[in-house]
Design a protein around this motif. Structure first.
Motif, PDB file in Angstrom:
ATOM      1  N   LEU A 311      -4.744  -3.288  -9.268  1.00 21.86           N
ATOM      2  CA  LEU A 311      -4.796  -3.385  -7.905  1.00 21.86           C
ATOM      3  C   LEU A 311      -6.040  -2.654  -7.243  1.00 21.86           C
ATOM      4  O   LEU A 311      -6.556  -1.883  -8.093  1.00 21.86           O
ATOM      5  CB  LEU A 311      -3.494  -2.892  -7.373  1.00 21.86           C
ATOM      6  N   ALA A 312      -6.294  -3.103  -6.132  1.00 23.39           N
ATOM      7  CA  ALA A 312      -7.405  -2.417  -5.365  1.00 23.39           C
ATOM      8  C   ALA A 312      -7.049  -0.963  -4.753  1.00 23.39           C
ATOM      9  O   ALA A 312      -5.949  -0.880  -4.529  1.00 23.39           O
ATOM     10  CB  ALA A 312      -7.845  -3.410  -4.351  1.00 23.39           C
ATOM     11  N   ASP A 313      -8.140  -0.323  -4.387  1.00 23.86           N
ATOM     12  CA  ASP A 313      -7.841   1.086  -3.900  1.00 23.86           C
ATOM     13  C   ASP A 313      -7.344   0.900  -2.600  1.00 23.86           C
ATOM     14  O   ASP A 313      -7.711  -0.112  -1.890  1.00 23.86           O
ATOM     15  CB  ASP A 313      -9.072   1.862  -3.782  1.00 23.86           C
ATOM     16  N   THR A 314      -6.219   1.624  -1.850  1.00 26.01           N
ATOM     17  CA  THR A 314      -5.904   1.270  -0.350  1.00 26.01           C
ATOM     18  C   THR A 314      -6.703   1.978   0.516  1.00 26.01           C
ATOM     19  O   THR A 314      -7.310   2.821   0.145  1.00 26.01           O
ATOM     20  CB  THR A 314      -4.288   1.759  -0.494  1.00 26.01           C
ATOM     21  N   PRO A 315      -6.466   1.492   1.661  1.00 24.01           N
ATOM     22  CA  PRO A 315      -7.163   2.398   2.738  1.00 24.01           C
ATOM     23  C   PRO A 315      -6.828   3.715   3.067  1.00 24.01           C
ATOM     24  O   PRO A 315      -7.556   4.348   3.250  1.00 24.01           O
ATOM     25  CB  PRO A 315      -6.554   1.497   4.285  1.00 24.01           C
ATOM     26  N   GLY A 316      -5.527   4.134   2.503  1.00 24.75           N
ATOM     27  CA  GLY A 316      -4.860   5.367   2.534  1.00 24.75           C
ATOM     28  C   GLY A 316      -5.883   6.370   1.406  1.00 24.75           C
ATOM     29  O   GLY A 316      -5.827   7.347   1.900  1.00 24.75           O
ATOM     30  N   THR A 317      -5.874   5.641   0.510  1.00 24.77           N
ATOM     31  CA  THR A 317      -6.975   6.473  -0.440  1.00 24.77           C
ATOM     32  C   THR A 317      -8.285   6.914   0.050  1.00 24.77           C
ATOM     33  O   THR A 317      -8.497   8.084  -0.089  1.00 24.77           O
ATOM     34  CB  THR A 317      -7.130   5.424  -1.941  1.00 24.77           C
TER      35      THR A 317
END
Length: 417
Positions: A311-317
């Protein structure tokens, strides 16, 4: 003993168990964080009107997961609902039927319920206005509707700011602060003789009694507030999706500062709390109604997902590990807020400075480690940048601002070679 019933929701990776008591226990699978993610249990209604079966358990658990109204949990004709608001000054009840009623408390016995046949009881909320009937009303709905009604009453009284387009996810936020600020502005003499909250309770008590003594009674307050229920731990907002390769995704928001993402198919990636943060501070970041805005962020993120790369990094990361932060300090106080860019950090620092000077040191900010996004008695604010050599080291980027030494060059970046 009633039969123990169990229901496993495969996509949510949750197991619900009811053993005949008043609670349905939740047990999360490997894809959910192990601390403070889901509540330990949800309410399990069982009344003479409803036989609790496997089908009703599944319906109830699905309703909770999807944020729907949980089926009716009590016969209010036989078992009336009662609560008190405004610090016991106002008693509220629902006895079945088409309306919720209220009455001012007896000043000599504030903690005792008024007699059922008292003439002080007047209707304040019509169920039909909220699209409810006596067959669909639940205790959770009553609790939230009354809280929304109280917010509407404060708006009628000019105590709380009216939202131009009320958003259920925001409705009622800031009520406590609004009460304090309104009392300080409008009741200064009474505050000197008593206290801020003492002055407020005296005023609201007198206001309630004066209104109930008028011929119209509480008609000006009837059906105040909005009817939609807010997102909360007991009524979460969830969204499910599945990637092209079959990877299942769950997005959850309990109304706090974090929107989470979990996947029963990628437990190693989503098993720690930090790794489940999809989005931070949706209230502050949303550019419109919150729930549609969150779903649009999810849609954009899913477009970048690749399960083969876990999966891709999240906006929260990006915000969690943001290279910029502002630090707010004061007597016994040290908080920080993270930002992805220098421009955002400096804009937030100046906004925090303006709040600190105009509200006696009270500042709202975007924390990432706490659900408390406010700080009192802030006296110093600084802008800092993460050291490129040491991830845990933060370096001052400009001269800090202090309420005691308000230098004209505060928040001006240091000259760097």
């Amino acid at each position: 003993m009633p039969e123990t019933l169990t229901y496993t929701h495969a996509h949510a990776d949750l197991t619900f168990t009811w053993d005949g008591g008043s609670q349905i226990k939740l047990c999360a699978g490997a894809s959910a964080p192990y601390v403070g993610f889901y509540p330990h249990s949800i309410f399990a209604p069982q009344t003479a009107r409803q036989v609790f079966t496997q089908a009703s358990l599944e319906d109830m658990c699905d309703a909770w997961w999807q944020g729907r109204v949980i089926p009716a949990d009590r016969d209010f004709n036989q078992d009336p609902w009662h609560t008190t608001e405004f610090a016991y000054d106002l008693q509220i009840r629902y006895r079945g039927g088409p309306v919720i009623e209220a009455a001012p408390a007896d000043p000599t016995h504030r903690y005792q319920p008024l007699p059922q046949n008292s003439t002080l009881w007047h209707p304040i909320i019509d169920l039909a206005v909220s699209g409810q009937t006596s067959a669909t009303v639940t205790t959770a709905w009553l609790d939230h509707r009354v809280r929304g009604w109280m917010t509407g009453v404060l708006e009628v009284l000019g105590v709380h700011a009216l939202q131009p387009v009320p958003d259920p996810a925001l409705y009622g936020e800031g009520v406590d602060d609004a009460i304090v600020h309104w009392t300080i502005r409008n009741l200064p003499d009474q505050i000197k003789a008593d206290s801020t909250m003492g002055a407020w309770h005296t005023w609201i008590t007198n206001t309630i009694r004066e209104l109930w003594n008028t011929p119209a009674g509480p008609t000006p307050w009837r059906n105040a507030g909005i009817t939609q229920q807010p997102v909360s731990e007991h009524r979460p907002w969830t969204y499910q999706d599945t990637l092209a390769d079959g990877t299942r995704l769950n997005f959850l928001w309990f109304g706090g500062t974090h929107v989470f993402v979990t996947s029963p198919d990628v437990p190693a990636r989503r098993g720690a709390r930090d790794n489940t943060i999809f989005l931070l501070h949706p209230r502050e970041q949303a550019t419109g109604p919150i729930l549609p805005w969150i779903q649009e962020q999810i849609r954009q993120w899913i477009a970048t997902c690749d399960a083969t790369k876990t999966l891709a990094d999240t906006p929260g990361t990006a915000l969690h590990y943001g290279p910029w932060r502002i630090e707010l300090t004061g007597p016994g106080l040290c908080h920080d807020a993270r930002f992805a860019t220098e421009q955002e950090a400096y804009a937030a620092a100046r906004q925090a400075r303006d709040q600190a000077t105009s509200t006696d040191g009270c500042v709202t900010f975007r924390s990432i480690f706490s659900t408390n996004d406010s700080a009192a008695r802030v006296t110093t604010i600084s802008v800092q940048r993460r050291s490129p050599e040491h991830e845990d080291l933060w370096c001052a980027h400009s001269r800090p601002w202090s309420i005691y030494t308000q230098a004209p060059d505060a928040f001006t970046p240091y000259a760097r070679t």
